[in-house]
Design an enzyme around this catalytic site. Structure first.
Site, PDB file in Angstrom:
ATOM      1  CG  ASP A   1      48.120  37.074  35.266  1.00 54.80           C
ATOM      2  OD1 ASP A   1      46.999  36.883  35.280  1.00 54.80           O
ATOM      3  OD2 ASP A   1      48.803  36.223  33.837  1.00 54.80           O
ATOM      4  CB  THR A   2      48.620  41.207  39.802  1.00 58.37           C
ATOM      5  OG1 THR A   2      49.716  41.927  38.944  1.00 58.37           O
ATOM      6  CG2 THR A   2      48.725  42.044  40.916  1.00 58.37           C
ATOM      7  CB  VAL A   3      45.900  38.477  43.228  1.00 50.33           C
ATOM      8  CG1 VAL A   3      45.044  37.325  42.460  1.00 50.33           C
ATOM      9  CG2 VAL A   3      46.363  38.286  44.293  1.00 50.33           C
TER      10      VAL A   3
END
Length: 530
Positions: A349-351
């Protein structure tokens, strides 16, 4: 041209400025910052801060950050490495004494010193325009007053209920009713709001010294961590020189190691040896892309590490000779069963946030806690979610990426930037842990090899090779005929456990003075312009 009968959306198109993120509130925040007189760097930092509140599983101030910045439309791309190092006292022996063969996720040993806030402050000081307090104000408001839970945020949050329940602070903050908040419910993070207020006033000292740092250090040490106040006080990111390759007349820029951007460039170098024609989802094309990725990832797993601690053969990695050698190994009749050992130099998970402003400052910005909610460990008074980036270290003695004091791990998060003819062309990025390098290369190929618009390229079915042999995870939207043919060639095509990755990108049309943007349909976000 988009098929308007398919259930997707058009690219965003505008004249003045544009932002593309994985959350609507972050995109709107970026536009509001630019309308208030801020530039693209202000907008990207503000959007990232908002996502630390409204998308707490995907990112946070307790994570890391990498950025590429092209000022005023030029091709003079600036890179910043905001990844953290291990505590000075952490050694391989610490793991050996405990009988560990890999870094546990919900453990202080997985927490390197977070680098995101250092990156935000340094980049804002050097390239921002608005006061830092104004940039962080929207995130503070969301954290204090609350935000509505969106569908993808709820889905990812609910999958981590067990992890969050194992930590009393995480359970108190993120499972307020004993479960993940539902779609449309309002959630608040008052501790995070107070921490952001302190950072807004004191800058990096508001995070790396004083009460916030004391909270993180005491909490980590109470769980057996070796972190010290000095580790936090001396933590610094750095400006670095991007690595590049040429692809179909464009220059592709990536952050250098310890990030895996160099792997995306190696995949592109291999793909450049093959003519792109016909259907981008044909078995032949997918076969080439899978094998190019498997070969590049095999090289990554041997050679990629912190260049401050070991030699990383960047020139060999990007050499014509290596690309020729690896491309020559691809056989369209059958899958490779034995990958080369690379014994010579050579979905997380990353933005990701893409922003372009009126002056054509272009920012490619990525912020991450690695797995959803990172370690699942949350500092009790500051509300900081602590990432698990240290899980990327090897615990094999002698490996280049082996854990060591004050060392940065192999990093998956990689912003990208495209330039051509002296001007910036496109900030872009793809989320998804180890998928990111593959995602970068394949997005670039779909846009520049096949002429697809950004949204079309982002929406295509995705697949990713697994580390074990010829197994390949594929989304269910992959054409059945293509999957069957790949199986016939020896690939073990299996259903992906989750949607693969996410992407945002903005392309500058210099001739018409306009911008087009795409945002990931697998997430909640959107691309919008002024």
């Amino acid at each position: 041209m988009r098929n308007f009968e398919k259930p997707t959306r058009s690219v965003a198109v505008s004249r003045q400025a544009m932002a593309a993120t994985s959350h609507p509130s972050a995109t709107l925040t970026a536009l509001q910052i630019m309308e208030a007189g801020g530039n693209a760097m202000d907008a990207a930092i503000a959007a990232s801060a908002v996502q630390c509140a409204v998308e707490p599983g995907s990112t946070g101030i307790g994570g890391d950050c990498f950025v590429l910045f092209a000022p005023e439309g030029s091709d003079k791309v600036v890179a910043y490495n905001g990844s953290g190092r291990t505590p000075a006292a952490l050694t391989l022996d610490w793991f050996t004494e405990r009988g560990l063969t890999e870094v546990p996720r919900q453990s202080p040993a997985a927490v390197t010193i977070p680098g995101a806030i250092d990156a935000w402050v340094q980049l804002h000081t050097d390239h921002g325009r608005l006061p830092f307090a104004d940039v962080l104000a929207p995130a503070i408001r969301f954290a204090a007053e609350g935000y509505a839970i969106t569908p993808r945020v709820h889905r990812d949050w609910s999958l981590e209920e067990g992890l969050l329940a194992a930590d009393p602070t995480a359970a108190r903050i993120f499972l307020p009713a004993g479960r993940a908040p539902k779609i449309g419910e309002v959630h608040r993070q008052p501790e995070l709001a107070e921490t952001l207020k302190r950072i807004a006033v004191d800058g990096r000292d508001g995070f790396y010294t004083g009460p916030v740092a004391e909270d993180m250090v005491s909490y980590l040490r109470s769980h057996g961590g070796l972190h010290t106040m000095e580790d936090f006080a001396t933590a610094r990111g750095a400006y670095v020189t991007p690595v590049t390759t040429d692809f179909r007349g464009y220059t592709i820029h990536e952050c250098p190691p310890n990030g895996q951007g160099i792997v995306a460039l190696l995949i592109l170098n291999i793909l450049s040896r093959f003519e792109a024609k016909g259907d981008p989802q044909s078995p032949d094309r997918l076969h080439i892309e899978i094998e190019a990725t498997r070969l590049a990832y095999a090289a990554r797993d041997v050679w990629l590490a912190d260049p401050d601690k070991v030699d990383v053969p960047v020139e060999e990695f990007l050499s014509e000779a290596l690309a020729d050698r690896l491309a020559g190994m691809i056989d369209l009749r059958r899958a490779l069963t034995d990958l080369p050992p690379f014994d010579m130099p050579l979905h997380r998970d990353t933005v990701y946030i893409s922003v372009v402003d009126r002056d054509r400052n272009a920012v490619s910005f990525i912020n991450s806690v690695f797995d959803s909610f990172g370690t699942g460990l949350v500092a009790p008074r500051s509300g900081v979610v602590l990432h698990n980036r240290g899980q990327s270290f090897s615990l094999k003695p002698g490996h280049r990426n082996v854990v060591a004091p004050l060392k940065r791990p192999l990093h998956t998060i990689i912003p990208g930037m495209v330039t051509r003819a002296g001007r910036v062309e496109m900030p872009f990025g793809v989320m998804g842990g180890y998928y990111q390098a593959m995602g970068h290369a394949h997005l670039i190929s779909k846009v520049f090899d096949y002429g697809m618009d950004l949204q079309e390229a982002i929406d295509l079915p995705r697949l990713i090779p697994k580390s074990d042999g010829t197994q390949v995870e594929a989304e269910h939207t992959l054409p059945a005929a293509a999957a069957d043919e790949l199986r016939r060639r020896g690939f073990a095509i299996v259903p992906a456990e989750d949607p693969i990755g996410g992407a945002q990108a903005i392309r500058i049309d210099w001739e018409n003075g306009t911008l087009t943007g795409g945002s990931e349909s697998r997430k909640d976000g959107i691309a919008l312009g002024l």
